[in-house]
Design an enzyme around this catalytic site. Sequence first.
Site, PDB file in Angstrom:
ATOM      1  N   HIS A   9      -5.361   7.343  -2.048  1.00  0.00           N
ATOM      2  CA  HIS A   9      -6.341   6.439  -1.474  1.00  0.00           C
ATOM      3  C   HIS A   9      -7.558   6.354  -2.384  1.00  0.00           C
ATOM      4  O   HIS A   9      -8.031   7.376  -2.899  1.00  0.00           O
ATOM      5  CB  HIS A   9      -6.776   6.911  -0.086  1.00  0.00           C
ATOM      6  N   HIS A  33       0.837  -1.205   0.000  1.00  0.00           N
ATOM      7  CA  HIS A  33       0.000   0.000   0.000  1.00  0.00           C
ATOM      8  C   HIS A  33       0.871   1.254   0.000  1.00  0.00           C
ATOM      9  O   HIS A  33       0.626   2.200  -0.770  1.00  0.00           O
ATOM     10  CB  HIS A  33      -0.903  -0.037   1.237  1.00  0.00           C
ATOM     11  N   GLU A  34       1.906   1.268   0.838  1.00  0.00           N
ATOM     12  CA  GLU A  34       2.778   2.448   0.906  1.00  0.00           C
ATOM     13  C   GLU A  34       3.601   2.606  -0.368  1.00  0.00           C
ATOM     14  O   GLU A  34       3.871   3.730  -0.808  1.00  0.00           O
ATOM     15  CB  GLU A  34       3.688   2.358   2.132  1.00  0.00           C
ATOM     16  N   HIS A  85       1.568   4.453  -2.798  1.00  0.00           N
ATOM     17  CA  HIS A  85       1.673   5.913  -2.675  1.00  0.00           C
ATOM     18  C   HIS A  85       2.949   6.414  -3.352  1.00  0.00           C
ATOM     19  O   HIS A  85       2.943   7.459  -4.012  1.00  0.00           O
ATOM     20  CB  HIS A  85       1.686   6.315  -1.201  1.00  0.00           C
TER      21      HIS A  85
END
Length: 289
Positions: free
Chosen positions: A36, A26-27, A30
């Site tokens: 998101h 998930h990071e 980014h």
Amino acid sequence: MGMTNSSSGQLLSVGDGCQYLGVVAHEIGHAIGFFHEQSRGDRGNHVTVVWDNIKSEMAFNFRIETAAQWLGVPYDLGSLMHYGGFGFTSNGFPTIVTNDILQSGLIGNLEGLSHRDKHLASLMYLCDDSCSSPPTCANGGYVDSSCTCVCPPGTSGTTCQTVTGTYYEAPCGDQDITTAGTITSPDYPNLYPPGQHCVWIVTAPAGQRVRIQFGTFKILYRYDVKCPWDWVTVHTDSDSIPDYVNCGTELQNQVITSSGGRLALEFHSYGGGSYPTLQSGFTASVTFV
């Protein structure tokens, strides 16, 4: 969007307690330019943010990113970048609910990139730019660096032209209960399996209400304010915002009656069944009053 024009790379910091594959992925999302998923301007068509349940200092995580671009890729409840239902909860109740209760188990995916995540990354980084004659992909498919169509779930064929099912997987359970009976967690009375999300919807005869009485109720325990791993929710009017969120033995021998003619019950299991005294699940009898 990401570091497309840089060869220097980026530093990625992963804090204590976040060293899990899904969280790290998930990071990294980014870092390559993803926002998101629930920050999209069209989120209201798919989810509802329950502001009253969010820790005030963390509310910024739920803002809409007006400058973000999703390049025509549809909203994806199963995106790796979508928060789960209880992210930054202040009271153990959901901070995000899906507008369709049958889709509530889709958000909070930490298993890896979804099809639409990959589609967005492919568009962001022009992965088909070297294709001299790329195919036209149907039904949400996209062209990858091999110049062939990558097809979403529920489709097949060289251009994803054949629809074989739906993009989202349906939950287990029974969404059309109209007679008295018994609801049990998967594999009850044995340990319930991991990775389950079940929804039962009960409709009472005209003029009556639904009553459920739990017998055994052994769901992995509460930690702080949350049921962070496994949980049961009860929706006394069958909408997506639950009236009860429970785990441990909290609903054992408890009786709940619907406010109207419908009641919904959800069960979610995250981890494996490793604790026989804590994860044998539940049984509930259904009657009408």
